[in-house]
Motif scaffolding. Structure first.
Motif, PDB file in Angstrom:
ATOM      1  N   ASP A  17       0.864  -1.072  -0.063  1.00  0.00           N
ATOM      2  CA  ASP A  17      -0.032   0.082   0.058  1.00  0.00           C
ATOM      3  C   ASP A  17       0.807   1.157   0.002  1.00  0.00           C
ATOM      4  OD1 ASP A  17      -1.623   2.184   0.585  1.00  0.00           O
ATOM      5  OD2 ASP A  17      -3.001   1.068   2.115  1.00  0.00           O
ATOM      6  N   PRO A  18       0.783   1.926  -1.251  1.00  0.00           N
ATOM      7  CA  PRO A  18       1.840   3.282  -1.069  1.00  0.00           C
ATOM      8  C   PRO A  18       1.367   4.147  -0.068  1.00  0.00           C
ATOM      9  CG  PRO A  18       1.076   2.540  -3.198  1.00  0.00           C
ATOM     10  CD  PRO A  18       0.179   2.090  -2.308  1.00  0.00           C
ATOM     11  N   VAL A  19       0.183   4.389   0.292  1.00  0.00           N
ATOM     12  CA  VAL A  19      -0.218   5.471   1.252  1.00  0.00           C
ATOM     13  C   VAL A  19       0.473   5.031   2.651  1.00  0.00           C
ATOM     14  CG1 VAL A  19      -2.224   6.410   2.409  1.00  0.00           C
ATOM     15  CG2 VAL A  19      -2.323   5.868  -0.054  1.00  0.00           C
ATOM     16  N   ALA A  20       0.184   3.686   3.011  1.00  0.00           N
ATOM     17  CA  ALA A  20       0.722   3.343   4.451  1.00  0.00           C
ATOM     18  C   ALA A  20       2.150   3.419   4.236  1.00  0.00           C
ATOM     19  CB  ALA A  20       0.339   1.823   4.350  1.00  0.00           C
ATOM     20  N   LEU A  21       2.836   3.020   3.280  1.00  0.00           N
ATOM     21  CA  LEU A  21       4.226   3.109   3.187  1.00  0.00           C
ATOM     22  C   LEU A  21       4.805   4.897   3.418  1.00  0.00           C
ATOM     23  CD1 LEU A  21       6.438   1.168   2.496  1.00  0.00           C
ATOM     24  CD2 LEU A  21       6.800   1.864   0.329  1.00  0.00           C
ATOM     25  N   GLU A  22       3.953   5.807   2.786  1.00  0.00           N
ATOM     26  CA  GLU A  22       4.310   6.985   2.975  1.00  0.00           C
ATOM     27  C   GLU A  22       4.189   7.373   4.297  1.00  0.00           C
ATOM     28  OE1 GLU A  22       2.867  11.344   1.230  1.00  0.00           O
ATOM     29  OE2 GLU A  22       1.974   9.461   0.564  1.00  0.00           O
ATOM     30  N   ARG A  23       3.179   7.142   5.180  1.00  0.00           N
ATOM     31  CA  ARG A  23       2.729   7.389   6.395  1.00  0.00           C
ATOM     32  C   ARG A  23       3.728   6.824   7.223  1.00  0.00           C
ATOM     33  NH1 ARG A  23      -3.639   6.319   6.067  1.00  0.00           N
ATOM     34  NH2 ARG A  23      -4.351   8.328   4.912  1.00  0.00           N
ATOM     35  N   ALA A  24       4.131   5.586   7.098  1.00  0.00           N
ATOM     36  CA  ALA A  24       5.067   4.931   8.061  1.00  0.00           C
ATOM     37  C   ALA A  24       6.361   5.599   7.898  1.00  0.00           C
ATOM     38  CB  ALA A  24       5.039   3.496   7.555  1.00  0.00           C
ATOM     39  N   GLY A  25       6.610   6.126   6.740  1.00  0.00           N
ATOM     40  CA  GLY A  25       8.041   6.515   6.524  1.00  0.00           C
ATOM     41  C   GLY A  25       8.234   7.822   7.184  1.00  0.00           C
ATOM     42  N   LYS A  26       7.190   8.944   7.375  1.00  0.00           N
ATOM     43  CA  LYS A  26       7.202   9.742   8.064  1.00  0.00           C
ATOM     44  C   LYS A  26       7.322   9.665   9.722  1.00  0.00           C
ATOM     45  CE  LYS A  26       4.407  12.562   4.983  1.00  0.00           C
ATOM     46  NZ  LYS A  26       2.993  13.168   4.862  1.00  0.00           N
ATOM     47  N   ARG A  27       6.533   8.296  10.035  1.00  0.00           N
ATOM     48  CA  ARG A  27       6.789   7.980  11.465  1.00  0.00           C
ATOM     49  C   ARG A  27       7.972   7.755  11.751  1.00  0.00           C
ATOM     50  NH1 ARG A  27       2.313   4.070  14.050  1.00  0.00           N
ATOM     51  NH2 ARG A  27       2.956   4.188  16.300  1.00  0.00           N
ATOM     52  N   LEU A  28       8.690   6.863  10.909  1.00  0.00           N
ATOM     53  CA  LEU A  28      10.052   6.167  11.118  1.00  0.00           C
ATOM     54  C   LEU A  28      11.281   7.222  10.911  1.00  0.00           C
ATOM     55  CD1 LEU A  28       9.298   2.740   9.924  1.00  0.00           C
ATOM     56  CD2 LEU A  28       9.256   3.675  12.362  1.00  0.00           C
ATOM     57  N   THR A  29      11.051   8.622  10.304  1.00  0.00           N
ATOM     58  CA  THR A  29      11.936   9.510  10.051  1.00  0.00           C
ATOM     59  C   THR A  29      13.113   9.592  11.042  1.00  0.00           C
ATOM     60  OG1 THR A  29      10.581  10.553   8.472  1.00  0.00           O
ATOM     61  CG2 THR A  29      12.644  11.881   9.215  1.00  0.00           C
ATOM     62  N   PRO A  30      12.689   9.808  12.365  1.00  0.00           N
ATOM     63  CA  PRO A  30      13.906   9.840  13.420  1.00  0.00           C
ATOM     64  C   PRO A  30      14.958   8.785  13.452  1.00  0.00           C
ATOM     65  CG  PRO A  30      11.644  10.272  14.535  1.00  0.00           C
ATOM     66  CD  PRO A  30      11.291   9.843  12.942  1.00  0.00           C
ATOM     67  N   PHE A  31      14.567   7.594  12.812  1.00  0.00           N
ATOM     68  CA  PHE A  31      15.774   6.507  12.846  1.00  0.00           C
ATOM     69  C   PHE A  31      16.585   6.779  11.649  1.00  0.00           C
ATOM     70  CE2 PHE A  31      11.887   5.054  15.042  1.00  0.00           C
ATOM     71  CZ  PHE A  31      12.385   4.850  16.326  1.00  0.00           C
ATOM     72  N   GLY A  32      16.505   7.507  10.846  1.00  0.00           N
ATOM     73  CA  GLY A  32      17.525   8.169   9.689  1.00  0.00           C
ATOM     74  C   GLY A  32      17.762   6.651   8.925  1.00  0.00           C
ATOM     75  N   ASP A  33      19.004   6.380   8.600  1.00  0.00           N
ATOM     76  CA  ASP A  33      19.331   5.500   7.515  1.00  0.00           C
ATOM     77  C   ASP A  33      19.580   4.249   8.256  1.00  0.00           C
ATOM     78  OD1 ASP A  33      21.709   5.481   9.429  1.00  0.00           O
ATOM     79  OD2 ASP A  33      23.334   5.938   7.947  1.00  0.00           O
ATOM     80  N   ARG A  34      19.015   3.880   9.384  1.00  0.00           N
ATOM     81  CA  ARG A  34      18.611   2.812   9.942  1.00  0.00           C
ATOM     82  C   ARG A  34      17.336   1.966   9.268  1.00  0.00           C
ATOM     83  NH1 ARG A  34      17.499   3.106  16.147  1.00  0.00           N
ATOM     84  NH2 ARG A  34      17.536   0.994  15.837  1.00  0.00           N
TER      85      ARG A  34
END
Length: 317
Positions: free
Chosen positions: A58-75
């Motif tokens: 789901d591209p929408v879920a992927l985009e939302r999760a990506g914002k949530r996980l931004t603090p973890f950077g390149d991990r």
């Protein structure tokens, strides 16, 4: 911080089950059904040296999760993919094996809550039901074009609907007058096709039909039948898999695949086990474990969950 509006199912159980596999620096954890990223966020927080590969169709879920996980950077590495595509994703990224993987199957809360996705029968919406709205047939396509025999099979097998033939007959009759487009018309049709006595128990009678259509549209059982063996093949020795499933059809596949990998296949009567036929995995759960009453009270979505987990104990012969 876990979003208080989204409670990941069996979060503590998943975390403690996978913990022995992800302790080493640089360990790779795959969340194959990333969704809103709740499990992924918790794992990355609990294990500061852990790397995440997150997949979602789901591209929408992927985009939302990506914002949530931004603090973890390149991990964090996120990929738009269905979970049976894991082998090709790992190959493309140059990752030969993984240390832990989670599958949280079924439809996600946002997909149910957003009317335009067409998953829910509680309000009128376009009959879409695709987890990835960029490709594939919709639920309306299935209803309006599938032969009657195929519709009956889908309702009976995927929805475990005992009135499948009656519902199919009503669908075929009504689609000849006007193609199906919205969920309310289908919900009312199912209600009318089922005997009154059967409508008095078990909740909304359209639930099983909507489940069957969703599974067909997203090829969920076929994908799962390919995905779990591929995930097991990708795990390193000591690696662990955790599976959360929400209906018996998914859980049946999980049980069969895990049983195959955790059973000694030495023919009966031989004096010693044959090394090449010894199990490559061991079970970490007893059957399909259920949520506790306390967990269900805090998160109603956990009411139907079945949890299974296993650990790789040796390489394939």
């Amino acid at each position: 911080m876990i979003d208080p509006g989204h409670v990941p199912v069996l979060l503590d159980r998943v975390r403690t089950t996978l913990e022995p596999a992800v302790g080493a620096a640089g360990a790779l954890y795959v969340d194959a059904t990333l969704g809103m990223g709740g499990h992924a966020e918790a794992m990355l927080t609990a294990f500061p040296a852990l790397r995440l590969l997150g997949l979602d169709r789901d591209p929408v879920a992927l985009e939302r999760a990506g914002k949530r996980l931004t603090p973890f950077g390149d991990r964090v590495t996120l990929v738009h993919a269905v979970y049976d595509e894991l082998p090709s994703v790992l190959d493309r990224l140059g990752e030969p094996d993984i240390q832990a993987i989670l599958f949280d199957l079924g439809v996600s809360s946002p997909q149910l809550d957003e009317p335009e996705r067409g998953f829910a029968y509680s309000y009128d919406a376009p009959l879409d039901m695709r987890m990835d709205q960029t490709r594939g047939v919709t639920a309306a396509d299935v209803l309006n074009t599938y032969p009657p025999g195929e519709l009956t099979r889908i309702l009976r097998e995927y929805g475990e609907e005992r009135f499948a033939q009656r519902i199919t007959a009503a669908i075929v009759r009504e689609r000849a007058k006007e193609p199906f487009t919205g969920s309310t018309r289908l919900t009312e049709l199912v209600r009318g096709a089922i005997p009154a006595a059967a409508r008095r128990t078990g909740g909304n009678p359209a639930k099983r039909t909507f489940q069957a259509l969703r599974i067909e549209v997203n090829s969920e059982l076929a994908v799962w039948g390919r995905a779990l063996p591929a995930a097991l093949d990708a795990l390193s020795v000591g690696g662990r898999v955790a599976v959360l499933s929400y209906h018996s059809l998914e859980d049946r596949i999980s049980k069969r695949v895990l049983a195959e990998r955790t059973t000694d296949h030495t023919p009966p009567g031989l004096p010693v086990p044959l090394p090449e036929l010894q199990p490559t995995f061991k079970l970490l759960t007893r059957g399909g474990e259920q949520a506790t009453e306390a967990e269900i009270a805090g998160n109603p979505r956990a009411a139907s969950v079945r949890f299974r987990a296993a650990e790789r104990i040796r390489e394939d012969a």
